[in-house]
Structures are given as structure tokens and as C-alpha cells.
Design a protein around this motif. Structure first.
Motif, PDB file in Angstrom:
ATOM      1  N   THR A  38       3.019  20.137  23.355  1.00 27.92           N
ATOM      2  CA  THR A  38       3.199  20.710  24.677  1.00 27.92           C
ATOM      3  C   THR A  38       1.835  20.700  25.358  1.00 27.92           C
ATOM      4  OG1 THR A  38       2.796  22.969  23.929  1.00 27.92           O
ATOM      5  CG2 THR A  38       5.115  22.209  23.932  1.00 27.92           C
ATOM      6  N   PRO A  39       1.796  20.784  26.686  1.00 24.76           N
ATOM      7  CA  PRO A  39       0.494  20.767  27.366  1.00 24.76           C
ATOM      8  C   PRO A  39      -0.471  21.852  26.878  1.00 24.76           C
ATOM      9  CG  PRO A  39       2.228  20.349  28.947  1.00 24.76           C
ATOM     10  CD  PRO A  39       2.905  20.728  27.648  1.00 24.76           C
ATOM     11  N   THR A  40       0.032  23.044  26.622  1.00 22.28           N
ATOM     12  CA  THR A  40      -0.850  24.109  26.148  1.00 22.28           C
ATOM     13  C   THR A  40      -1.337  23.826  24.733  1.00 22.28           C
ATOM     14  OG1 THR A  40       0.254  25.700  27.590  1.00 22.28           O
ATOM     15  CG2 THR A  40      -1.101  26.604  25.807  1.00 22.28           C
ATOM     16  N   ALA A  41      -0.474  23.337  23.867  1.00 21.16           N
ATOM     17  CA  ALA A  41      -0.903  22.987  22.507  1.00 21.16           C
ATOM     18  C   ALA A  41      -1.957  21.879  22.559  1.00 21.16           C
ATOM     19  CB  ALA A  41       0.289  22.565  21.658  1.00 21.16           C
ATOM     20  N   ALA A  42      -1.781  20.916  23.446  1.00 22.10           N
ATOM     21  CA  ALA A  42      -2.776  19.849  23.590  1.00 22.10           C
ATOM     22  C   ALA A  42      -4.121  20.423  24.043  1.00 22.10           C
ATOM     23  CB  ALA A  42      -2.283  18.793  24.573  1.00 22.10           C
ATOM     24  N   ARG A  43      -4.060  21.413  24.917  1.00 25.63           N
ATOM     25  CA  ARG A  43      -5.309  22.054  25.362  1.00 25.63           C
ATOM     26  C   ARG A  43      -5.966  22.792  24.201  1.00 25.63           C
ATOM     27  NH1 ARG A  43      -3.672  25.424  29.435  1.00 25.63           N
ATOM     28  NH2 ARG A  43      -4.206  27.319  28.350  1.00 25.63           N
ATOM     29  N   TRP A  44      -5.166  23.482  23.380  1.00 20.81           N
ATOM     30  CA  TRP A  44      -5.708  24.187  22.217  1.00 20.81           C
ATOM     31  C   TRP A  44      -6.407  23.221  21.257  1.00 20.81           C
ATOM     32  CZ3 TRP A  44      -1.885  28.303  19.861  1.00 20.81           C
ATOM     33  CH2 TRP A  44      -1.644  29.317  20.802  1.00 20.81           C
ATOM     34  N   LEU A  45      -5.843  22.024  21.115  1.00 18.35           N
ATOM     35  CA  LEU A  45      -6.355  21.057  20.138  1.00 18.35           C
ATOM     36  C   LEU A  45      -7.227  19.983  20.783  1.00 18.35           C
ATOM     37  CD1 LEU A  45      -3.146  20.569  17.949  1.00 18.35           C
ATOM     38  CD2 LEU A  45      -5.142  21.992  17.455  1.00 18.35           C
ATOM     39  N   ASP A  46      -7.642  20.206  22.003  1.00 16.68           N
ATOM     40  CA  ASP A  46      -8.354  19.190  22.783  1.00 16.68           C
ATOM     41  C   ASP A  46      -9.474  18.509  21.999  1.00 16.68           C
ATOM     42  OD1 ASP A  46      -8.848  17.792  25.328  1.00 16.68           O
ATOM     43  OD2 ASP A  46     -10.743  18.918  25.273  1.00 16.68           O
ATOM     44  N   GLU A  47     -10.288  19.267  21.309  1.00 15.35           N
ATOM     45  CA  GLU A  47     -11.419  18.691  20.580  1.00 15.35           C
ATOM     46  C   GLU A  47     -10.986  17.872  19.365  1.00 15.35           C
ATOM     47  OE1 GLU A  47     -14.362  21.656  19.717  1.00 15.35           O
ATOM     48  OE2 GLU A  47     -14.508  22.273  21.813  1.00 15.35           O
ATOM     49  N   SER A  48      -9.736  18.002  18.946  1.00 14.75           N
ATOM     50  CA  SER A  48      -9.230  17.297  17.767  1.00 14.75           C
ATOM     51  C   SER A  48      -8.336  16.111  18.107  1.00 14.75           C
ATOM     52  CB  SER A  48      -8.418  18.257  16.890  1.00 14.75           C
ATOM     53  OG  SER A  48      -9.187  19.373  16.522  1.00 14.75           O
ATOM     54  N   LEU A  49      -8.023  15.910  19.379  1.00 14.96           N
ATOM     55  CA  LEU A  49      -7.022  14.905  19.738  1.00 14.96           C
ATOM     56  C   LEU A  49      -7.407  13.487  19.316  1.00 14.96           C
ATOM     57  CD1 LEU A  49      -5.798  16.198  23.212  1.00 14.96           C
ATOM     58  CD2 LEU A  49      -4.752  16.545  20.955  1.00 14.96           C
ATOM     59  N   ASP A  50      -8.652  13.109  19.492  1.00 18.78           N
ATOM     60  CA  ASP A  50      -9.072  11.763  19.069  1.00 18.78           C
ATOM     61  C   ASP A  50      -8.928  11.595  17.564  1.00 18.78           C
ATOM     62  OD1 ASP A  50      -9.639  11.021  21.689  1.00 18.78           O
ATOM     63  OD2 ASP A  50     -11.793  11.415  21.502  1.00 18.78           O
ATOM     64  N   GLY A  51      -9.317  12.604  16.811  1.00 11.30           N
ATOM     65  CA  GLY A  51      -9.183  12.543  15.358  1.00 11.30           C
ATOM     66  C   GLY A  51      -7.730  12.502  14.919  1.00 11.30           C
ATOM     67  N   LEU A  52      -6.872  13.245  15.616  1.00 11.78           N
ATOM     68  CA  LEU A  52      -5.444  13.228  15.288  1.00 11.78           C
ATOM     69  C   LEU A  52      -4.825  11.872  15.612  1.00 11.78           C
ATOM     70  CD1 LEU A  52      -4.578  16.813  16.528  1.00 11.78           C
ATOM     71  CD2 LEU A  52      -4.516  16.013  14.146  1.00 11.78           C
ATOM     72  N   ALA A  53      -5.267  11.250  16.710  1.00  7.62           N
ATOM     73  CA  ALA A  53      -4.787   9.909  17.044  1.00  7.62           C
ATOM     74  C   ALA A  53      -5.236   8.907  15.980  1.00  7.62           C
ATOM     75  CB  ALA A  53      -5.285   9.502  18.424  1.00  7.62           C
ATOM     76  N   ALA A  54      -6.458   9.027  15.516  1.00  2.00           N
ATOM     77  CA  ALA A  54      -6.956   8.140  14.454  1.00  2.00           C
ATOM     78  C   ALA A  54      -6.177   8.362  13.161  1.00  2.00           C
ATOM     79  CB  ALA A  54      -8.448   8.372  14.236  1.00  2.00           C
ATOM     80  N   LEU A  55      -5.871   9.610  12.865  1.00  4.24           N
ATOM     81  CA  LEU A  55      -5.125   9.936  11.647  1.00  4.24           C
ATOM     82  C   LEU A  55      -3.724   9.322  11.669  1.00  4.24           C
ATOM     83  CD1 LEU A  55      -4.930  11.555   8.975  1.00  4.24           C
ATOM     84  CD2 LEU A  55      -4.237  13.537  10.355  1.00  4.24           C
ATOM     85  N   THR A  56      -3.048   9.395  12.810  1.00  3.03           N
ATOM     86  CA  THR A  56      -1.681   8.870  12.904  1.00  3.03           C
ATOM     87  C   THR A  56      -1.640   7.379  13.221  1.00  3.03           C
ATOM     88  OG1 THR A  56      -1.456   9.344  15.266  1.00  3.03           O
ATOM     89  CG2 THR A  56      -0.780  11.090  13.712  1.00  3.03           C
ATOM     90  N   GLY A  57      -2.683   6.865  13.857  1.00  8.08           N
ATOM     91  CA  GLY A  57      -2.656   5.477  14.298  1.00  8.08           C
ATOM     92  C   GLY A  57      -1.901   5.285  15.601  1.00  8.08           C
ATOM     93  N   HIS A  58      -1.566   6.393  16.254  1.00  7.30           N
ATOM     94  CA  HIS A  58      -0.838   6.374  17.521  1.00  7.30           C
ATOM     95  C   HIS A  58      -1.503   7.350  18.490  1.00  7.30           C
ATOM     96  CE1 HIS A  58       2.503   4.248  15.608  1.00  7.30           C
ATOM     97  NE2 HIS A  58       2.468   5.146  14.634  1.00  7.30           N
ATOM     98  N   PRO A  59      -1.390   7.109  19.789  1.00  3.16           N
ATOM     99  CA  PRO A  59      -1.920   8.097  20.726  1.00  3.16           C
ATOM    100  C   PRO A  59      -1.163   9.412  20.603  1.00  3.16           C
ATOM    101  CG  PRO A  59      -0.676   6.401  21.900  1.00  3.16           C
ATOM    102  CD  PRO A  59      -0.757   5.977  20.467  1.00  3.16           C
ATOM    103  N   VAL A  60      -1.877  10.521  20.740  1.00  2.00           N
ATOM    104  CA  VAL A  60      -1.232  11.836  20.800  1.00  2.00           C
ATOM    105  C   VAL A  60      -0.726  11.981  22.226  1.00  2.00           C
ATOM    106  CG1 VAL A  60      -1.575  14.328  20.611  1.00  2.00           C
ATOM    107  CG2 VAL A  60      -2.776  12.780  19.039  1.00  2.00           C
TER     108      VAL A  60
END
Length: 181
Positions: A38-60
């Protein structure tokens, strides 16, 4: 279960901070994981989004794609929406699709995509009649909602226990849905 795709969606509730561990657990079971927030969850995890995309191999993803834009994700075999907040659950049940993840799960019902949801609400929200109605509505439409025994049980307001969130139950339900499909 190799090559099955799990859409892992999360709302802004404290267990979402453990989403990387959940992704790793799902991948260890052979899932290709696509993460939506959700937009708020994405804001909470903002600093981790690139790492999460790398982990999954897909854009968050936390927003709808533009018309005509190619979809960056493979088709889902199963959707797991956890944690799903009071707001997201109720929006989904009545079909209010203002945000991406709620839109995908609402559409997923019509597409017949097996879906498991596990709420994360406090005991004060649990007293609101809308919660029970929404859980019933989603269950009647074929969504596996893990709430109560065997799933999430609310804590008193203000006493959250995010480390006690039963992620294993949600992953087990997703695995079972995939095996039945």
C-alpha cells in the motif's frame, strides 16, 4: 512448487517490517515473489525498496501502471495479502480500489486467483462491526482469511507484537492453495 509466482502484498502494519524474511522464506519454498505495498507501507519501507526489489528480482509496486505500459510482473499463481490492515481489508471487501494492491486483490477474486489474507488489527478495531462483515464477505467470495484460531488474533490497542505475527500460517495457506490449484 518451482516456478510458481506469489504476489506478496502488505499494508502499513508493524509486521511489514519483516517482509524481507518472508520473501526469503517463500523463495526457499520455490516461489518467485513479487512484492506489492500500500502507499503508506511503501513509505514506511522507503529506504528498503531497492533492496527488496533486488531480493525479488522484480520492481516493488505500490501504484497502478500507466495505460499501455507493459506489466513488469509475471502472472500470479497465488496472492498473499499480509499484513492486511483494517482499512485495506474493508476497502477490499466493498470494492474500493483506490490503491494498487487492493485493486489487484479485488480483481483477483474475479480472475479466480487463489488468495490468502491475514489481517493485522488491534482489539479495538476488532470490535467494529465492519471487520466481521468484511471477513465474511471475502470468505464468501473464496478468499482464505486467516483470522482467529489458526491465524491472526488481535492484541489490545497499543500493545502490538509484530514478532508474534503468524507469517508461517500465511505461507502454509499459500502453499496449500497452490497445491489445490
Amino acid at each position: 512448487m518451482s516456478s510458481r509466482t506469489l504476489y506478496l502484498f502488505g499494508s502499513a502494519a508493524p509486521p511489514v517490517f519483516d517482509i524481507a524474511k518472508v520473501i526469503e522464506s517463500a523463495q526457499a519454498e520455490g516461489w518467485d515473489v513479487c512484492l506489492g505495498l500500500t502507499p503508506t507501507a511503501a513509505r514506511w519501507l522507503d529506504e528498503s525498496l531497492d533492496g527488496l526489489a533486488a531480493l525479488t528480482g522484480h520492481p516493488v509496486r505500490s501504484e497502478y501502471k500507466l495505460p499501455g505500459e507493459a506489466d513488469a510482473w509475471p502472472k500470479a499463481d497465488v496472492i498473499m495479502f499480509a499484513p492486511v490492515t483494517f482499512n485495506s481489508l474493508n476497502s477490499w471487501a466493498v470494492g474500493l480500489t483506490a490503491n494498487f494492491v487492493v485493486g489487484v486483490v479485488a480483481e483477483g477474486i474475479g480472475k479466480g486467483i487463489p488468495t490468502v489474507a491475514m489481517p493485522c488489527v488491534n482489539a479495538a478495531y476488532a470490535q467494529h462491526r465492519a471487520l466481521g462483515r468484511s471477513i465474511t464477505e471475502l470468505r464468501e467470495q473464496g478468499v482464505t482469511v486467516l483470522y482467529g484460531e489458526g491465524g491472526f488474533t488481535p492484541n489490545p490497542a497499543g500493545s502490538g507484537k509484530p514478532k508474534a505475527y503468524p507469517w508461517d500460517a500465511a505461507l502454509a495457506a499459500a502453499r496449500e492453495l497452490a497445491e489445490r490449484a
